[in-house]
Design a protein around this motif. Structure first.
Motif, PDB file in Angstrom:
ATOM      1  N   VAL A  67       0.913  -1.160   0.133  1.00 54.38           N
ATOM      2  CA  VAL A  67       0.153  -0.107  -0.163  1.00 54.38           C
ATOM      3  C   VAL A  67       0.962   1.423  -0.075  1.00 54.38           C
ATOM      4  O   VAL A  67       1.924   1.425   0.624  1.00 54.38           O
ATOM      5  N   THR A  68       0.535   2.240  -0.708  1.00 51.91           N
ATOM      6  CA  THR A  68       1.319   3.380  -0.747  1.00 51.91           C
ATOM      7  C   THR A  68       0.680   4.204   0.631  1.00 51.91           C
ATOM      8  O   THR A  68      -0.483   4.499   0.557  1.00 51.91           O
ATOM      9  N   ALA A  69       1.235   4.767   1.159  1.00 52.79           N
ATOM     10  CA  ALA A  69       1.169   5.692   2.282  1.00 52.79           C
ATOM     11  C   ALA A  69       1.291   7.213   1.770  1.00 52.79           C
ATOM     12  O   ALA A  69       2.471   7.658   1.360  1.00 52.79           O
ATOM     13  N   LEU A  70       0.448   8.092   1.992  1.00 47.23           N
ATOM     14  CA  LEU A  70       0.397   9.618   1.733  1.00 47.23           C
ATOM     15  C   LEU A  70       0.193  10.078   3.050  1.00 47.23           C
ATOM     16  O   LEU A  70      -0.690  10.117   3.833  1.00 47.23           O
ATOM     17  N   ILE A  71       1.160  10.871   3.576  1.00 52.59           N
ATOM     18  CA  ILE A  71       1.224  11.527   4.797  1.00 52.59           C
ATOM     19  C   ILE A  71       1.046  13.161   4.637  1.00 52.59           C
ATOM     20  O   ILE A  71       2.042  13.774   4.224  1.00 52.59           O
ATOM     21  N   MET A  72       0.102  13.612   5.177  1.00 53.77           N
ATOM     22  CA  MET A  72      -0.223  15.098   5.064  1.00 53.77           C
ATOM     23  C   MET A  72       0.484  15.772   6.055  1.00 53.77           C
ATOM     24  O   MET A  72       0.132  15.672   7.098  1.00 53.77           O
ATOM     25  N   ALA A  73       1.293  16.629   5.514  1.00 48.85           N
ATOM     26  CA  ALA A  73       2.197  17.296   6.563  1.00 48.85           C
ATOM     27  C   ALA A  73       2.301  18.862   6.054  1.00 48.85           C
ATOM     28  O   ALA A  73       3.371  19.521   6.144  1.00 48.85           O
ATOM     29  N   GLY A  74       1.303  19.200   5.722  1.00 49.21           N
ATOM     30  CA  GLY A  74       1.408  20.823   5.114  1.00 49.21           C
ATOM     31  C   GLY A  74       0.923  21.632   6.144  1.00 49.21           C
ATOM     32  O   GLY A  74       0.983  21.208   7.271  1.00 49.21           O
TER      33      GLY A  74
ATOM     34  N   SER B  94       1.164   4.278  -6.960  1.00 47.27           N
ATOM     35  CA  SER B  94       0.534   2.995  -6.994  1.00 47.27           C
ATOM     36  C   SER B  94      -0.483   3.072  -6.091  1.00 47.27           C
ATOM     37  O   SER B  94      -0.566   3.271  -5.111  1.00 47.27           O
ATOM     38  N   TYR B  95      -1.714   2.307  -6.591  1.00 46.75           N
ATOM     39  CA  TYR B  95      -2.865   2.320  -5.590  1.00 46.75           C
ATOM     40  C   TYR B  95      -2.783   0.705  -5.081  1.00 46.75           C
ATOM     41  O   TYR B  95      -2.224  -0.188  -5.435  1.00 46.75           O
ATOM     42  N   PRO B  96      -3.427   0.550  -3.919  1.00 51.06           N
ATOM     43  CA  PRO B  96      -4.341   1.426  -3.207  1.00 51.06           C
ATOM     44  C   PRO B  96      -3.315   2.588  -2.140  1.00 51.06           C
ATOM     45  O   PRO B  96      -2.141   2.225  -2.293  1.00 51.06           O
ATOM     46  N   ILE B  97      -3.869   3.438  -1.925  1.00 51.67           N
ATOM     47  CA  ILE B  97      -3.449   4.702  -1.102  1.00 51.67           C
ATOM     48  C   ILE B  97      -3.931   4.745   0.326  1.00 51.67           C
ATOM     49  O   ILE B  97      -5.249   4.627   0.311  1.00 51.67           O
ATOM     50  N   LEU B  98      -3.147   4.730   1.328  1.00 54.31           N
ATOM     51  CA  LEU B  98      -3.431   5.014   2.606  1.00 54.31           C
ATOM     52  C   LEU B  98      -3.242   6.464   3.013  1.00 54.31           C
ATOM     53  O   LEU B  98      -2.135   6.720   3.024  1.00 54.31           O
ATOM     54  N   ILE B  99      -4.135   7.504   3.479  1.00 54.91           N
ATOM     55  CA  ILE B  99      -3.850   8.667   3.613  1.00 54.91           C
ATOM     56  C   ILE B  99      -3.837   8.732   5.303  1.00 54.91           C
ATOM     57  O   ILE B  99      -5.055   8.380   5.897  1.00 54.91           O
ATOM     58  N   THR B 100      -3.087   9.543   5.788  1.00 58.78           N
ATOM     59  CA  THR B 100      -3.061   9.860   6.947  1.00 58.78           C
ATOM     60  C   THR B 100      -2.500  11.204   7.336  1.00 58.78           C
ATOM     61  O   THR B 100      -2.017  11.981   6.343  1.00 58.78           O
ATOM     62  N   THR B 101      -2.375  11.769   8.507  1.00 55.56           N
ATOM     63  CA  THR B 101      -1.809  13.077   8.894  1.00 55.56           C
ATOM     64  C   THR B 101      -0.795  13.141   9.643  1.00 55.56           C
ATOM     65  O   THR B 101      -0.486  11.917  10.492  1.00 55.56           O
ATOM     66  N   ALA B 102       0.342  14.060   9.578  1.00 55.31           N
ATOM     67  CA  ALA B 102       1.452  14.189  10.529  1.00 55.31           C
ATOM     68  C   ALA B 102       1.302  14.164  11.818  1.00 55.31           C
ATOM     69  O   ALA B 102       2.255  13.908  12.843  1.00 55.31           O
ATOM     70  N   ASP B 103      -0.026  14.689  12.316  1.00 54.43           N
ATOM     71  CA  ASP B 103      -0.261  14.781  13.994  1.00 54.43           C
ATOM     72  C   ASP B 103      -1.111  13.530  14.364  1.00 54.43           C
ATOM     73  O   ASP B 103      -1.364  13.540  15.371  1.00 54.43           O
ATOM     74  N   ASN B 104      -1.026  12.383  13.501  1.00 53.57           N
ATOM     75  CA  ASN B 104      -1.626  10.913  14.128  1.00 53.57           C
ATOM     76  C   ASN B 104      -0.618  10.284  14.827  1.00 53.57           C
ATOM     77  O   ASN B 104      -0.325   9.086  14.445  1.00 53.57           O
ATOM     78  N   CYS B 105       0.008  10.919  15.915  1.00 54.36           N
ATOM     79  CA  CYS B 105       0.974  10.430  16.782  1.00 54.36           C
ATOM     80  C   CYS B 105       0.729   9.099  17.371  1.00 54.36           C
ATOM     81  O   CYS B 105       1.938   8.358  17.670  1.00 54.36           O
TER      82      CYS B 105
END
Length: 269
Positions: A9-16, A107-118
């Protein structure tokens, strides 16, 4: 479901970061952006990246950031970049466009999470991925049961999504099973937090579903089924085993709660 990506799985970490706004936690810690604020002795983004990387389900890691240099300077993250496991993608003006930018060419599937999901552990990322794959979902959202969230943090969360099968809290983790399902990211265009901002439900899910939601008509599965019809592919709620999955670092109070839970976890390890 994961054949496109060799079972990974591709991980997308949102850190904006918000344009022109210095987060209060970042200001107090003397850093330029919230995601590098130390929590439990480690920058938030480092903790999330390390736990994502340790899940056997995760392949490539993409960090979506407006200011990548400060993040890339973290040694353990620099090592993953050097190994070719982690890449940075530029953040866009808002959350949804940042997701689209981050997912481009992935590449799919993608798992999206956030940079503060500590508080998520490697096994939590694995659990979410395994359950999403088993569901065959086009898109999915992680939810935690009300009683589990309260057990983890008795005073914090006051508002929950109420369904006929109980109350739930959003866990800031999402699943995109295939490229066509990326349109589900539009749900996040207001930044989520539907309980606080009902108009966002109406905009994302439709007015009828907003009424169903607030009257508690049907189970969460039933509501997601109705929303799936609106999107044209299956959108599935994934129930997580642990209430701490719904706690992220939003402000000083949740920062303190997270530190307390990390300390407790360390003591019982």
């Amino acid at each position: 479901m994961t054949s496109e990506n060799n079972g990974k799985v591709t991980a997308l970490i949102m850190a904006g970061k918000r344009s022109g706004v210095l987060d209060p936690l970042a200001e107090r810690a003397g850093v330029a952006q919230k995601c590098v604020v130390p929590v439990g002795g480690m920058p938030m983004i480092e903790r999330v990246v390390m736990n994502v990387a340790a899940s056997p389900r995760i392949g490539e890691i993409r960090v979506v950031a407006h200011e990548p240099d400060e993040i890339a300077a973290v040694p353990s993250i620099a090592k993953l970049v050097e190994e070719g496991r982690l890449v940075f993608k530029p953040g866009a003006f808002n959350l949804v466009d940042s997701v689209f930018a981050g997912a481009e060419g992935a590449s799919y599937p993608i798992l999206i999470t956030t940079a503060d999901n500590c508080l998520w552990l490697p096994e939590d990322f694995t659990e979410f991925a395994d359950k999403a794959i088993a569901s065959g979902a086009g898109a999915a959202a992680a939810l935690a049961r009300k009683q589990d969230v309260i057990a983890a943090d008795p005073v914090g969360q006051k508002k929950f999504y109420e369904f006929s099968d109980g109350g739930y809290s959003n866990c800031n983790a999402y699943w995109i099973g295939h490229a066509q399902a990326l349109s589900a990211a539009e749900i996040m265009r207001g930044g989520g937090q539907f309980v606080k901002f009902p108009s966002r439900i109406a905009k994302a899910f439709g007015v009828v579903n907003l009424i169903r939601f607030f009257l508690g008509w049907g189970t969460k599965e039933k509501l997601f089924e109705q929303v799936s019809r609106r999107f044209g592919f299956s959108l599935v709620p994934i129930e997580m085993d642990h209430g701490y999955c719904a706690i992220d670092v939003d402000n000083q109070r949740t920062f303190e709660v997270t530190e307390k839970l990390l300390t407790k976890r360390l003591a019982t390890a």
